[in-house]
Design a protein around this motif. Sequence first.
Motif, PDB file in Angstrom:
ATOM      1  N   THR A 340      -1.212  -7.313  -5.436  1.00 54.22           N
ATOM      2  CA  THR A 340      -2.409  -6.598  -5.326  1.00 54.22           C
ATOM      3  C   THR A 340      -3.139  -7.206  -6.604  1.00 54.22           C
ATOM      4  N   GLY A 341      -2.785  -8.257  -7.066  1.00 52.20           N
ATOM      5  CA  GLY A 341      -3.655  -8.751  -8.197  1.00 52.20           C
ATOM      6  C   GLY A 341      -3.405  -8.096  -9.441  1.00 52.20           C
ATOM      7  N   ARG A 342      -2.446  -7.528  -9.546  1.00 55.31           N
ATOM      8  CA  ARG A 342      -2.282  -6.618 -10.964  1.00 55.31           C
ATOM      9  C   ARG A 342      -0.695  -6.671 -11.285  1.00 55.31           C
ATOM     10  N   LEU A 343      -0.267  -7.204 -12.425  1.00 51.04           N
ATOM     11  CA  LEU A 343       0.938  -7.291 -12.947  1.00 51.04           C
ATOM     12  C   LEU A 343       1.305  -5.892 -13.674  1.00 51.04           C
ATOM     13  N   SER A 344       2.557  -5.487 -13.511  1.00 53.71           N
ATOM     14  CA  SER A 344       2.623  -4.244 -14.103  1.00 53.71           C
ATOM     15  C   SER A 344       4.143  -4.247 -14.699  1.00 53.71           C
ATOM     16  N   ALA A 345       4.331  -3.308 -15.839  1.00 53.96           N
ATOM     17  CA  ALA A 345       5.821  -3.308 -16.310  1.00 53.96           C
ATOM     18  C   ALA A 345       6.031  -1.631 -15.938  1.00 53.96           C
ATOM     19  N   TRP A 346       7.483  -1.608 -15.875  1.00 52.90           N
ATOM     20  CA  TRP A 346       8.070  -0.374 -15.733  1.00 52.90           C
ATOM     21  C   TRP A 346       9.297  -0.214 -16.932  1.00 52.90           C
TER      22      TRP A 346
END
Length: 417
Positions: A340-346
């Motif tokens: 989605t064009g977004r890198l995220s961290a959990w």
Amino acid sequence: MAGVGLGAAVPVWLCEEDLACVICQGLLDWPATLPCGHSFCRECLASLWGAQFKGVAGRAWACPTCREGPETQPALRKNTLLQDLADKFRRAAQEPEAGLEPAPSTSPRRIAQPVAVQKSTTQVAQELTELVQQLVDIVKNLQKQILSSESRRDNKLDILGMVSFSGAEHSLILPKLVTSNTSEEKISDILHDLEEIQEKLQGNVTCKDGPAEHIQEMPSSSSCLLPDQRCSVPRRASQFALWAISPTFDLRSLSCSLEVSNNCRTVTVSRCLQSYSWSPERFLISQVLCSQALSSGKKYWEVDTRYCNHWAVGVASWGMSRHQMLGRTVDSWCIEWKGTGRLSAWAMMKKTDLDSDCPEVVGIWLDLEARKLAFYSVGNQDRLLYECEVSASPLHPAFWLYGLSPGNSLEIKQVKT
């Protein structure tokens, strides 16, 4: 403010994941929504309840996702809204987009499935810089050839000059000298222009990436640690070679929607569900752990993500719930790219958006003595993406691949020493 009129079409962008059953990894068919809100294919749910979930935690009719459920079997009714959306998605997936020829795809259920992962602006700039460098080398070689040719011609002219000084001979030679000088000037101008373009491209890459050391020293908004607590994390992934390991996938935990290579270092989304024997250690969704239980010291490994559109990589305890997704439990941590064009961290079940493009290679650094975990984008200039604390031990390298993208793969790389 005017509202949307009746009959107006409002575009809503859906991906297959939004309308998917996590049990069969396909589009919902006769979707049944449980009281907890999760939806599944009726046949998938009935089969799973009958084969795997009877007697689990005293509830034979538990939801496969959240494990909530009544003591008696609930009545399954069709969710007509979800069925309608799934049917429309199926029809749209089978029809080519207007004015465009349908792209070849191994998955008929995906709409406009990309053939390759999109490249970031920085990656394109780096490739352009390399191409311009090749052009500069070509022009320089051409310039050398012309100079060499001119040198040989000058020698011939000297010989002719010693033989004859007639005006007629010099009148024939002079135009050749003028033409040659003009060509050399043009090549010099071209070379000058190319070098200017090269400098601008290099400056653009530097501005976007920045010196690796400078980026690492800046406080990161995506980090869970204070700057003075991060001193033990190396600033460049290239410093990790001393602690490099080569984990291998554990077949006991492998989801039935995945398959692994013979060396157990590449995991791929299968084009059909595999007939692995059922085990409580096997993930119900497209995930897998590695065999290596990391309980002490410092460890580092790298994952090639170029051939996967949706992925998550990180670490988890072996006791991680097999129906939960990586990062959504208290004993798993990861970074995630969902196309989605977004890198995220959990971390600790909390999502943090990261200001970064999709990394082609992810370096994972685990310091079990300091209980610290860090993720790097590995490349010409390694960048720290995210770091946090971990609270469980031992930990296993963990992977998630979106189960509706057949052929997508992640590879554990051999770290160069």
